[in-house]
Design an enzyme around this catalytic site. Sequence first.
Site, short mmCIF file in Angstrom:
data_model
loop_
_atom_site.label_atom_id
_atom_site.label_comp_id
_atom_site.label_asym_id
_atom_site.label_seq_id
_atom_site.Cartn_x
_atom_site.Cartn_y
_atom_site.Cartn_z
N ASP A 103 0.86 -1.18 0.00
CA ASP A 103 0.00 0.00 0.00
C ASP A 103 0.90 1.24 0.00
O ASP A 103 2.09 1.16 0.30
CB ASP A 103 -0.93 0.00 1.23
CG ASP A 103 -2.24 0.75 0.96
OD1 ASP A 103 -2.32 1.45 -0.07
OD2 ASP A 103 -3.16 0.64 1.78
N ASP A 104 0.28 2.38 -0.32
CA ASP A 104 1.08 3.61 -0.35
C ASP A 104 1.47 4.05 1.05
O ASP A 104 2.58 4.47 1.30
CB ASP A 104 0.37 4.74 -1.12
CG ASP A 104 -1.08 4.96 -0.70
OD1 ASP A 104 -1.57 4.24 0.20
OD2 ASP A 104 -1.72 5.86 -1.27
N ASP A 107 -1.80 4.58 8.02
CA ASP A 107 -2.09 5.73 8.88
C ASP A 107 -2.59 5.22 10.23
O ASP A 107 -1.81 5.02 11.16
CB ASP A 107 -3.11 6.64 8.18
CG ASP A 107 -3.33 7.96 8.88
OD1 ASP A 107 -3.25 7.99 10.13
OD2 ASP A 107 -3.58 8.98 8.22
#
Length: 167
Positions: A103-104, A107
């Site tokens: 994934d980028d 969070d």
Amino acid sequence: MSENRLPHEKGFHISWDQIHRDSRALAWRLDGHGPDDGAWRAVVAITRGGMAPAMIAARELDIRTVDTISIKSYDHQSQSEARVLKKPDDKLMGDGTGILIIDDLVDSGKTLEVVRELYPNAHFATVYAKPKGRPQVDTFITEVSQDTWIFFPWDMALQYVEPYRGN
Ligand SMILES: O=P(O)(O)OC[C@H]1O[C@H](OP(=O)(O)OP(=O)(O)O)[C@H](O)[C@@H]1O
Ligand code: HPA
Ligand SMILES: [Mg+2]
């Protein structure tokens, strides 16, 4: 994106060049660390933000088998939940052994938590990580503070800015 959607104090603006370099660095870090003689069986991108880093990493690692998993996050009575909209191929995935899930960023960690429950033996990699989500990610490149909002190049456009010394 509305102006008041992001309560974050800091913005971290990432160019295409930067995400390319950082995704390459992620691939190089993962190279040779798969469970089967160091090899990875496949790359799985978490849509949509994971697709660009996953493509770059798959190219660097010479992996041709690439699949996707789609997660939809939503707020339910102020508790963020996530659910799976589309799964990768079951036969390919098994329990996740030898699969690189990319994934980028991580969070809160909610997205990776959901995917991890499905594939506990997969390896989870993100380009960027915030402290809250760090326990959910096995490998990442750059950590940013929790109050930073990361702006990706696919969400931005070049635009005019006023000179620093205005008139
Ligand atoms: O760790 P978390 O708090 O779960 O947040 C991280 C996830 O949020 C963003 O995706 P988003 O759900 O906004 O969808 P997108 O990738 O399609 O933009 C980002 O690309 C991660 O996938
Ligand atoms: O900092 C962020 N940037 C972009 N998308 C996100 N989704 C969760 N956190 C972020
Ligand atoms: Mg995403």
